[in-house]
Design a protein around this motif. Structure first.
Motif, PDB file in Angstrom:
ATOM      1  N   PRO A 143       0.819  -1.225   0.000  1.00  8.24           N
ATOM      2  CA  PRO A 143       0.000   0.000   0.000  1.00  8.24           C
ATOM      3  C   PRO A 143       0.849   1.270   0.000  1.00  8.24           C
ATOM      4  O   PRO A 143       0.346   2.346  -0.258  1.00  8.24           O
ATOM      5  CB  PRO A 143      -0.812  -0.119   1.292  1.00  8.24           C
ATOM      6  N   LEU A 144       2.132   1.150   0.316  1.00  7.22           N
ATOM      7  CA  LEU A 144       2.964   2.345   0.374  1.00  7.22           C
ATOM      8  C   LEU A 144       4.027   2.388  -0.722  1.00  7.22           C
ATOM      9  O   LEU A 144       4.588   3.448  -0.991  1.00  7.22           O
ATOM     10  CB  LEU A 144       3.657   2.453   1.738  1.00  7.22           C
ATOM     11  N   GLU A 145       4.333   1.268  -1.341  1.00 11.64           N
ATOM     12  CA  GLU A 145       5.420   1.248  -2.317  1.00 11.64           C
ATOM     13  C   GLU A 145       4.931   0.804  -3.679  1.00 11.64           C
ATOM     14  O   GLU A 145       4.101  -0.097  -3.791  1.00 11.64           O
ATOM     15  CB  GLU A 145       6.538   0.310  -1.832  1.00 11.64           C
ATOM     16  N   MET A 146       5.483   1.412  -4.700  1.00  3.35           N
ATOM     17  CA  MET A 146       5.075   1.062  -6.059  1.00  3.35           C
ATOM     18  C   MET A 146       6.128   1.508  -7.068  1.00  3.35           C
ATOM     19  O   MET A 146       7.017   2.305  -6.751  1.00  3.35           O
ATOM     20  CB  MET A 146       3.734   1.714  -6.405  1.00  3.35           C
ATOM     21  N   ALA A 147       6.013   0.960  -8.284  1.00  2.56           N
ATOM     22  CA  ALA A 147       6.873   1.404  -9.385  1.00  2.56           C
ATOM     23  C   ALA A 147       5.977   1.684 -10.578  1.00  2.56           C
ATOM     24  O   ALA A 147       5.005   0.966 -10.822  1.00  2.56           O
ATOM     25  CB  ALA A 147       7.885   0.319  -9.709  1.00  2.56           C
ATOM     26  N   VAL A 148       6.267   2.753 -11.288  1.00  2.00           N
ATOM     27  CA  VAL A 148       5.471   3.121 -12.462  1.00  2.00           C
ATOM     28  C   VAL A 148       6.414   3.132 -13.657  1.00  2.00           C
ATOM     29  O   VAL A 148       7.478   3.768 -13.595  1.00  2.00           O
ATOM     30  CB  VAL A 148       4.840   4.522 -12.300  1.00  2.00           C
ATOM     31  N   THR A 149       6.047   2.434 -14.731  1.00  2.03           N
ATOM     32  CA  THR A 149       6.878   2.434 -15.925  1.00  2.03           C
ATOM     33  C   THR A 149       6.102   3.109 -17.048  1.00  2.03           C
ATOM     34  O   THR A 149       4.993   2.693 -17.389  1.00  2.03           O
ATOM     35  CB  THR A 149       7.251   0.988 -16.324  1.00  2.03           C
ATOM     36  N   PHE A 150       6.685   4.163 -17.607  1.00  3.41           N
ATOM     37  CA  PHE A 150       6.034   4.923 -18.687  1.00  3.41           C
ATOM     38  C   PHE A 150       6.474   4.373 -20.037  1.00  3.41           C
ATOM     39  O   PHE A 150       7.566   3.800 -20.150  1.00  3.41           O
ATOM     40  CB  PHE A 150       6.393   6.408 -18.562  1.00  3.41           C
ATOM     41  N   PRO A 151       5.651   4.517 -21.062  1.00  2.00           N
ATOM     42  CA  PRO A 151       6.010   3.970 -22.377  1.00  2.00           C
ATOM     43  C   PRO A 151       7.267   4.627 -22.974  1.00  2.00           C
ATOM     44  O   PRO A 151       7.934   4.025 -23.800  1.00  2.00           O
ATOM     45  CB  PRO A 151       4.778   4.264 -23.247  1.00  2.00           C
ATOM     46  N   ALA A 152       7.561   5.849 -22.589  1.00  2.00           N
ATOM     47  CA  ALA A 152       8.751   6.528 -23.107  1.00  2.00           C
ATOM     48  C   ALA A 152       9.336   7.345 -21.956  1.00  2.00           C
ATOM     49  O   ALA A 152       8.632   7.622 -20.979  1.00  2.00           O
ATOM     50  CB  ALA A 152       8.362   7.449 -24.258  1.00  2.00           C
ATOM     51  N   PRO A 153      10.615   7.735 -22.057  1.00  3.32           N
ATOM     52  CA  PRO A 153      11.189   8.521 -20.961  1.00  3.32           C
ATOM     53  C   PRO A 153      10.416   9.822 -20.749  1.00  3.32           C
ATOM     54  O   PRO A 153      10.009  10.473 -21.710  1.00  3.32           O
ATOM     55  CB  PRO A 153      12.615   8.832 -21.456  1.00  3.32           C
ATOM     56  N   VAL A 154      10.188  10.137 -19.487  1.00  2.80           N
ATOM     57  CA  VAL A 154       9.519  11.404 -19.166  1.00  2.80           C
ATOM     58  C   VAL A 154      10.582  12.333 -18.585  1.00  2.80           C
ATOM     59  O   VAL A 154      11.087  12.092 -17.490  1.00  2.80           O
ATOM     60  CB  VAL A 154       8.378  11.188 -18.149  1.00  2.80           C
ATOM     61  N   ALA A 155      10.959  13.338 -19.377  1.00  2.78           N
ATOM     62  CA  ALA A 155      12.011  14.242 -18.927  1.00  2.78           C
ATOM     63  C   ALA A 155      11.505  15.104 -17.779  1.00  2.78           C
ATOM     64  O   ALA A 155      10.324  15.432 -17.731  1.00  2.78           O
ATOM     65  CB  ALA A 155      12.464  15.121 -20.083  1.00  2.78           C
ATOM     66  N   SER A 156      12.397  15.438 -16.879  1.00  2.00           N
ATOM     67  CA  SER A 156      12.122  16.203 -15.653  1.00  2.00           C
ATOM     68  C   SER A 156      10.777  15.813 -15.032  1.00  2.00           C
ATOM     69  O   SER A 156       9.856  16.608 -14.913  1.00  2.00           O
ATOM     70  CB  SER A 156      12.197  17.707 -15.900  1.00  2.00           C
ATOM     71  N   ILE A 157      10.758  14.562 -14.639  1.00  2.00           N
ATOM     72  CA  ILE A 157       9.499  13.970 -14.141  1.00  2.00           C
ATOM     73  C   ILE A 157       9.010  14.668 -12.867  1.00  2.00           C
ATOM     74  O   ILE A 157       7.802  14.759 -12.632  1.00  2.00           O
ATOM     75  CB  ILE A 157       9.682  12.455 -13.931  1.00  2.00           C
ATOM     76  N   GLU A 158       9.949  15.201 -12.079  1.00  2.00           N
ATOM     77  CA  GLU A 158       9.523  15.869 -10.838  1.00  2.00           C
ATOM     78  C   GLU A 158       8.609  17.061 -11.157  1.00  2.00           C
ATOM     79  O   GLU A 158       7.616  17.292 -10.475  1.00  2.00           O
ATOM     80  CB  GLU A 158      10.732  16.360 -10.038  1.00  2.00           C
ATOM     81  N   ARG A 159       8.986  17.809 -12.184  1.00  2.00           N
ATOM     82  CA  ARG A 159       8.181  18.970 -12.557  1.00  2.00           C
ATOM     83  C   ARG A 159       6.793  18.555 -13.027  1.00  2.00           C
ATOM     84  O   ARG A 159       5.796  19.217 -12.744  1.00  2.00           O
ATOM     85  CB  ARG A 159       8.867  19.749 -13.673  1.00  2.00           C
ATOM     86  N   VAL A 160       6.764  17.431 -13.763  1.00  2.00           N
ATOM     87  CA  VAL A 160       5.468  16.968 -14.266  1.00  2.00           C
ATOM     88  C   VAL A 160       4.593  16.512 -13.097  1.00  2.00           C
ATOM     89  O   VAL A 160       3.400  16.814 -13.028  1.00  2.00           O
ATOM     90  CB  VAL A 160       5.660  15.841 -15.300  1.00  2.00           C
ATOM     91  N   LEU A 161       5.239  15.818 -12.135  1.00  2.00           N
ATOM     92  CA  LEU A 161       4.455  15.297 -11.008  1.00  2.00           C
ATOM     93  C   LEU A 161       3.920  16.414 -10.121  1.00  2.00           C
ATOM     94  O   LEU A 161       2.948  16.228  -9.396  1.00  2.00           O
ATOM     95  CB  LEU A 161       5.314  14.325 -10.181  1.00  2.00           C
ATOM     96  N   ASP A 162       4.549  17.573 -10.173  1.00  2.00           N
ATOM     97  CA  ASP A 162       4.065  18.737  -9.417  1.00  2.00           C
ATOM     98  C   ASP A 162       2.651  19.137  -9.857  1.00  2.00           C
ATOM     99  O   ASP A 162       1.928  19.798  -9.126  1.00  2.00           O
ATOM    100  CB  ASP A 162       5.045  19.904  -9.628  1.00  2.00           C
TER     101      ASP A 162
END
Lengths: 549, 271, 294
Positions: A143-162
Motif C-alpha cells: 500500500p505504500l510502495e510502487m513502481a510506475v513504468t512509462f512507455p517513453a522517458p519522461v524528462a524532468s518527471i519531478e516537474r510533471v508530477l508537481d
C-alpha cells in the motif's frame, strides 16, 4: 528598486529586534480569480483559475519549491527515477488520508496515472506523460510502495508530477476528495469559490502542528483589475497576482500593501509571420515571410527597450529567445536582440528589397505593407503593436493593426491561416524545454508559423525537430541542455518567431499575510500556501523579503 | 437666452472647425510618438500632456473629435430616420403594416447582433483602412439603433392622427403630403429629437466597446470613444484629471447642440 | 371590473401569441449568426502547449456541432419544450442550474434600476414642468446629457467603488435616457397654449400638470416605459460584466465570447421574452386608454 532598497535598510533594525515569526492558525485568506474555473477535476484542468484551485486542493507526490527550484517530498516520502527516465519508484508516507477520511494508498496513485493516461480523456496534464503511444505499467508492491513504468522517458518527471493531484479511487466524493491543504466547500458560479482547511492534510510544522494554518480561503471571481487593486487597498482582498504596471506603481505607495517585483517570468510576448503552406496570401507576401533576412530585419528594427520602458514601465526585459536569461535552460551564447535599423535596411537590401521614396518595395515592385493581428482585449498588445508600427515605419515598412476578438483570432491563426503576422503572448508553465515540444515540432498543431507540417518544410526545422526529440528522450540533463541550446541558436539565426519581451511577475499583497515570499515561477504568491498565515505583525518581514528580491 | 444660444453656436462651430481642421492646426499627426516625452503632464509644448506612447493628447483629441463628431451624428440621424419612418408608418397605416413593423422591431431588438459585427470584421480585409472600418462601424450602429425609438414614435403618431387640429386640417381639404410636411412632421420632431439625442452619445461610446470586438477604430486612429476608455482606470483620473478632456468635450458638444436646438423645438409645439 | 378582466385576458392572449410568433424567428436568427460568425468551432484550449496533437484533434472534433441553423434552432426549441435547457459548454454545467443561480441578481438590478431611474426622471420632469423655469429646465437637461455621455461601464465602476449595487448604476443609465424622452414630452404638454392660458387664469398648477400635461401624454409615456425596459436589458450586459455581478447579463457575455449555443440561446430568448412582455403590456395599456377616450 531604489525605493525598495531604502525600505530594506529602514526595516532591517525592526526585523532584528522582532521575535521570530511562526505561523498562527486561524482566519480566512481572501484572494481573487479572474474567471470561473472551468473544471474542478484535477485531470481536466486547463486554465489559470482551475490550476489555482488545483494548487490549493491537490495533493501531489512531489512539490517543486518555487524559489529554490528544487523538488521536495510531498505525498511521496522518497522516490527514484531510473537512469533511462522511464521508471519511477516511490514510497508514500504512512497514514495518508483524503479530505473525506478515506485512506490514500498506492491504489489511488495507480488510479490517478491510469486515468491521466487514458487517451479519451485528453487531459493536458496527462499529455505531458504521453510523449509516445503505449500504456503505463504500474507495479504495486505494497500500500505504500510502487513502481510506475512509462512507455517513453519522461524528462524532468519531478516537474510533471508537481501538476498531478492524486485522486481517490474509492471515495464517493470522487474529485471532491482531495489530499492537498484545502478542500472545496462551496462554489457559486460567477461569485466565489470557498475552500476550507483539509483536516487530514499530511504536513506538520516544526512544532508538530498540523498545516495549513489558515482555516479557509475565499476566492472572489473578479475580472476587473482596477477594482481588484481597490479591494486590496480596502483590505477586502489580501493578494493580487499579475498586477498591471500602472496599478503596481500606485500600489507601491500604499502603506498596508507590499508591491513586489518577483523578477522576469518565463512568459514571453512574440511576433511571427504566417508561413503556412495553405496560407490565404499572395505569393509575393509568402516570399517575404519565408525570407530569413526579412524576418531578421523586422526583428532588428523593433526597439524592445522602448516596449519595456513605455508599455511595461520598466517591469519587463527584452527577450533574447524562448526563455529568459534567468532560466537554467537559457543558452548564454545567444547575442540577444540588438535594435539596429541601419542593419535592418542592409539586410532588406541584401534580400532584394529596395527603397522608393522612403517606402520599401520588393523585387517585384510591391510596396511592403502587412497587417499584424492581435487580441483586441489586451491593452498591452495594442500599445506594443503601435510601437512596432512606428518602428517599422522608419525602415519603410507600413503596418496595419487588426485587433480581433479572441475566438476570431484563434480561428485565423489555427484553422484558416488567414493572417499575415500575429502578435501574441506565450505562457510557459515552467521553463523545461519539454513544455515547448508543441511549439517547436513541425508536426505540432501549435507550431506557430506553419502548423501541422506533414514533413519539415525547411532543413533548419528538421534540425529543430531532431534536437527537440533528442532532448525529450534523454534523461541526462547535460545532453538535454546541449540539444535545446542548439534549438535556441537555430531560432535566433532564422527568427521564425520574433521574441519581444519577458514581463516581470508583479504581485501585491497585504502586510497581514505572513511568510509570503514572491517567486518568479507560477504560482508567484501562494506556492507555500500551507505555511502562510494571517496576522498584524507580519508586515515588516514581508516588506523585507520583498525588498530583498 | 439668445446670447447663450449664440455663444453655444460659436463654441460648437469652433469645436467642429478645430476637429475638421485638425490636420492644418496641428503638427505631427495623431500617430506621432515622442517617446522621450511619454506620459507627460500638460505643459507649454503639449497642452494636454502626452499619452503612454508619447503621443500628444490634444492632437489625438482633435482627430478623435473629427472621427466621432462627424460620423456619430450621421449614424444617429440614420437611426432616427429609420425609427421615424417605421414608427409613423406603423401608426398611420395601422392594421397589417403596424403589426409587421412591431414584429420587426421586436425581433431586431432581441437578436444578438454581436455575432453580425464579428462577421463584418471577418469579411473586411485585415489591411482595411482604419477610417473605412470606423465608417462601417457607425453605419452598422445607425442601421441597428432604431428599434428603441419605434414605439414612442408610433405612440406619438397615433395620438396625432386622432387630434382635432389634424382632423380640421383634413376637413379643410389639405392634401396628404402637405399634411405630413406641415402638420405631422413638426409634431413628431420632439420625439425624433429625443431619439437623436439619446442615441448620439450612446453611439460614440458604443464605438469604443466595438473596438473590443476588433471593429471600430484601430490603432493608431483615435476616436472620442477610445480616448474615453482611459477613464475606466478611475484611480488614475484623480491624479491625471486632464484625462477627462474627451468626456468634457462630448458633454460640451451635446450641451451646445441641445441649447441650439431648443428654439427649433419650441416653435413646433403647437398641439 | 369587467373592463380590467377583459384587458388582462386580452393581454395574456396577446403575450402568448407574440412569444409563439417571435421566439422561433429570434432563435433562428441567433443560430444563423452564431453559426456564420468566425470562431464558432474555435476554442482557446487549442493553444494549450501541453496538449498533444491527438488531443487537439479530439477537441476540434468535439467542437464541431451542427452548423445548420434551422436544425440547431428547431432542435433547441424542441428540447426546451420538453424541459431540457441543455448544458453550457463554457461552464460545463446544466443551463437551468446556472440560470437559477443568477436570475435573482439580474431581476434585482432590473427592477431597482428601472424604478430608480423612472423615479428620478419623473421627479425631475415634474419639477421642471411645475416650476416652468428655463434655468431649471436647462440644468436638468444638461445633467441628463452629461450622464448619458458617461459610458455605462464607468457608471458601473463608480457604483462598485462606492460599494453600491448594480441597480444604482442602472438607475442613472435609465434616468439619463428616459429623461431625454419623458422630459421633452412633459415639457411640451405643459407648454401647450391652452395650459399656459389656464395657468395665467390662476388654475392650480398641480391639477393642470396632472390632467392637462400628464394625461394627454400618457400613451407616449407608456411607450417610453416599454422602451426603457429594452434600454435596461441592453445595459444589463456591460454593467454586470464590469461590476463582476453574477447575473444573466454576465452569463450572456461569457456565452457569446465562448460561442456557448445552449446558454446563449436561453439568455437571448429570456431577454426577448422580457422585452415582449413589457411591450405587450404597453401596447395593451395604450389601446385601453384610447378606447376609454373614444
Amino acid at each position: 528598486m531604489t525605493a525598495h532598497k531604502a525600505a530594506f535598510l529602514f526595516l532591517l533594525p525592526a526585523c532584528l529586534f522582532q521575535a521570530p515569526l511562526s505561523g498562527q492558525p486561524g482566519s480566512e485568506l481572501r484572494l481573487s480569480l479572474r474567471h470561473d474555473p472551468r473544471s474542478f477535476d484535477p485531470a481536466l484542468v486547463d486554465e489559470d483559475a482551475g490550476e489555482t484551485i488545483r494548487y490549493f486542493t491537490g495533493g501531489v507526490l512531489i512539490r517543486m519549491n518555487r524559489v529554490t527550484q528544487k523538488a521536495e517530498a510531498g505525498l511521496a516520502e522518497s522516490w527514484k527515477v531510473s537512469p533511462d527516465g522511464r521508471k519511477l519508484r516511490l514510497k508514500l508516507r504512512a497514514g495518508l488520508r483524503f479530505s473525506d477520511g478515506t485512506p490514500l494508498t498506492t491504489d489511488d496513485v495507480s488510479f490517478t496515472f491510469q486515468r491521466l493516461m487514458d487517451p479519451a480523456l485528453n487531459s493536458p496534464t496527462g499529455d505531458a506523460f504521453r510523449s509516445s503511444a503505449g500504456t503505463v505499467a504500474v507495479d504495486i508492491q505494497s500500500p505504500l510502495e510502487m513502481a510506475v513504468t512509462f512507455p517513453a522517458p519522461v524528462a524532468s518527471i519531478e516537474r510533471v508530477l508537481d501538476q498531478v493531484a492524486i485522486q481517490s479511487a474509492r471515495s464517493a466524493l470522487k474529485e471532491r476528495a482531495v489530499a492537498g491543504p484545502f478542500a472545496l466547500k462551496e462554489y457559486k458560479a460567477g461569485a466565489f469559490v470557498l475552500l476550507e482547511r483539509n483536516p487530514n492534510y499530511w504536513r506538520k510544522d516544526a512544532k508538530g502542528q498540523r498545516l495549513p494554518y489558515l482555516d479557509a480561503v475565499r476566492f472572489s471571481i473578479q475580472s476587473n483589475r482596477e477594482m481588484e487593486s481597490v479591494r486590496l487597498r480596502r483590505g477586502e482582498l489580501q493578494m493580487v497576482d499579475a498586477v498591471d504596471p500602472e496599478i503596481f506603481d500606485r500600489l507601491k505607495a500604499e502603506p498596508a500593501v507590499v508591491a513586489a517585483d518577483a523578477g522576469a517570468t518565463t512568459d514571453v510576448e512574440m511576433l511571427w509571420f504566417n508561413q503556412a503552406n495553405g496560407a490565404q496570401l499572395p505569393e509575393y507576401k509568402k516570399a517575404w515571410f519565408r525570407s530569413r533576412e526579412f524576418r531578421q530585419a523586422i526583428s532588428a528594427a523593433i526597439n524592445r527597450s522602448d516596449i519595456v520602458r513605455l508599455v511595461y514601465r520598466g517591469y519587463a526585459q527584452p527577450a533574447a529567445g524562448p526563455l529568459p536569461p534567468s532560466s537554467v535552460w537559457f543558452n548564454a551564447k545567444l547575442r540577444g536582440p540588438a535594435y539596429d535599423p541601419a542593419r535592418a535596411r542592409r539586410w532588406l537590401e541584401s534580400a532584394g528589397f529596395r527603397y522608393a521614396g522612403g517606402q520599401l518595395r520588393d523585387a517585384g515592385g510591391n510596396a511592403v505593407v502587412f497587417s499584424i493581428v492581435t487580441s483586441a482585449s489586451s491593452n498591452v498588445r495594442a500599445k506594443i503593436a503601435a510601437l512596432i508600427q512606428q518602428d517599422l515605419q522608419t525602415i519603410g515598412v507600413r503596418v496595419n493593426i487588426a485587433a480581433l476578438e479572441f475566438r476570431s483570432l484563434i480561428q485565423r491563426i489555427s484553422e484558416t491561416a488567414d493572417y499575415e503576422a500575429c502578435l501574441l503572448g506565450m505562457v510557459n508553465v515552467d521553463d523545461d524545454p519539454n513544455g515547448q515540444m508543441n511549439v517547436w515540432l513541425s508536426s505540432s498543431a501549435n507550431h506557430p508559423w506553419n502548423p501541422s507540417e506533414k514533413a519539415p518544410a525547411t532543413a533548419w526545422e528538421a534540425e529543430v525537430d531532431r534536437m527537440m526529440a533528442a532532448q525529450s528522450s534523454s534523461a541526462d540533463p547535460r545532453k538535454r541542455k546541449q540539444a535545446f541550446d542548439r534549438v535556441q541558436e537555430v531560432v535566433e539565426e532564422q527568427a521564425p518567431v520574433i521574441y519581444l519581451i519577458n514581463p516581470h511577475a508583479l504581485v501585491a499583497y497585504s502586510t497581514e499575510v505572513r511568510d509570503l515570499v514572491p517567486a518568479p515561477a507560477r504560482p508567484h504568491l501562494f506556492w507555500n500556501i500551507d505555511r502562510l498565515s494571517l496576522g498584524n505583525s507580519g508586515g515588516a518581514l514581508n516588506a523585507r523579503t520583498a525588498a530583498a528580491r | 437666452m439668445k446670447a447663450v444660444r449664440i455663444s453655444c453656436l460659436a463654441a460648437l462651430l469652433g469645436i467642429y472647425a478645430c476637429a475638421i481642421g485638425a490636420g492644418v492646426l496641428t503638427r505631427g499627426g495623431y500617430a506621432q510618438q515622442d517617446r522621450e516625452h511619454a506620459g507627460e503632464r500638460p505643459g507649454a509644448v503639449h497642452w494636454l500632456g502626452t499619452d503612454d506612447l508619447g503621443r500628444d493628447r490634444l492632437v489625438r483629441l482633435l482627430y478623435g473629435a473629427r472621427t466621432s463628431l462627424v460620423l456619430a451624428p450621421a449614424a444617429a440621424l440614420l437611426a432616427t430616420a429609420l425609427a421615424t419612418a417605421i414608427g409613423s408608418a406603423a401608426a398611420l397605416m395601422g392594421g397589417g403594416v403596424e403589426r409587421a413593423a412591431l414584429y420587426l422591431t421586436d425581433v431586431v431588438s432581441s437578436t444578438p447582433w454581436f455575432f453580425a459585427l464579428l462577421m463584418v470584421r471577418a469579411v473586411l480585409p485585415l489591411n482595411v483602412d482604419p477610417a473605412l472600418s470606423v465608417a462601417i462601424t457607425f453605419a452598422i450602429l445607425g442601421l441597428l439603433g432604431w428599434p428603441q425609438g419605434v414605439r414612442p414614435m408610433a405612440a406619438r403618431s397615433g395620438a396625432m392622427i386622432h387630434s382635432e387640429f389634424l382632423q380640421q386640417a383634413r376637413a379643410a381639404g389639405i392634401g396628404p403630403m402637405r399634411l405630413l410636411a406641415r402638420h405631422l412632421a413638426p409634431n413628431l420632431a420632439p420625439v425624433a429629437a429625443a431619439h437623436f439625442w439619446a442615441t448620439l452619445p450612446v453611439f460614440i461610446l458604443a464605438e469604443a466597446n466595438l473596438s473590443l470586438l476588433g471593429l471600430g477604430v484601430a490603432e493608431p486612429l483615435p476616436s472620442l470613444g477610445n480616448l474615453m476608455t482611459e477613464i475606466r482606470d478611475f484611480q488614475n483620473v484623480a491624479q491625471h484629471p486632464w484625462l477627462l478632456a474627451p468626456a468634457l468635450l462630448l458633454v460640451a458638444v451635446m450641451g451646445a447642440l441641445q441649447a441650439i436646438s431648443q428654439p427649433v423645438r419650441s416653435s413646433y409645439d403647437c398641439t | 371590473m369587467n373592463f380590467f378582466v377583459k384587458i388582462l385576458w386580452r393581454a395574456s392572449w396577446r403575450i402568448a401569441l407574440r412569444l409563439v410568433t417571435r421566439l422561433p424567428l429570434i432563435a433562428l436568427l441567433a443560430c444563423t449568426l452564431l453559426c456564420l460568425a468566425p470562431g464558432f468551432d474555435a476554442d482557446e484550449r487549442r493553444l494549450d502547449l501541453r496538449l498533444s496533437s491527438q488531443s487537439i484533434a479530439a477537441l476540434a472534433k468535439a467542437q464541431q456541432g451542427t452548423r445548420n441553423p434551422l436544425a440547431m434552432s428547431a432542435g433547441y426549441l424542441a428540447a426546451v419544450v420538453h424541459g431540457d435547457l441543455g448544458e453550457s459548454t463554457t461552464f460545463g454545467a446544466p443551463v437551468l442550474e446556472l440560470v437559477s443561480d443568477r436570475w435573482p441578481a439580474t431581476l434585482r438590478s432590473l427592477v431597482g434600476g428601472l424604478c430608480g431611474g423612472w423615479l428620478l426622471a419623473a421627479g425631475t420632469a415634474t419639477l421642471v414642468a411645475l416650476l416652468r423655469s428655463q434655468a431649471m429646465s436647462s440644468a436638468a437637461g444638461t445633467m441628463a446629457t452629461a450622464l448619458i455621455s458617461v459610458p455605462s461601464a464607468l457608471l458601473g465602476l463608480i457604483a462598485m467603488l462606492l460599494n453600491g449595487p448594480v441597480a444604482g448604476a442602472m438607475a442613472v443609465v435609465i434616468f439619463a435616457r428616459v429623461y431625454q424622452y419623458a422630459g421633452r414630452i412633459l415639457e411640451r404638454t405643459a407648454g401647450a397654449p391652452h395650459v399656459v392660458c389656464a395657468v395665467g387664469a390662476g388654475l392650480s398648477r398641480w391639477r393642470l400638470f396632472c390632467f392637462a400635461s400628464v394625461a394627454p401624454a400618457l400613451p407616449e409615456l407608456i411607450a417610453v416605459g416599454a422602451a426603457s425596459v429594452g434600454m435596461a436589458l441592453a445595459s444589463v450586459v456591460p454593467l454586470e460584466v464590469v461590476c463582476d455581478s453574477p447575473g444573466l447579463g454576465q452569463l450572456a457575455w461569457k456565452a457569446a465570447l465562448g460561442r456557448d449555443a445552449p446558454l446563449l440561446l436561453f439568455v437571448t430568448l429570456a431577454m426577448a421574452a422580457a422585452a415582449n412582455l413589457s411591450n405587450t403590456a404597453a401596447d395593451t395599456a395604450i389601446e385601453a386608454l384610447a378606447r376609454r377616450r373614444t
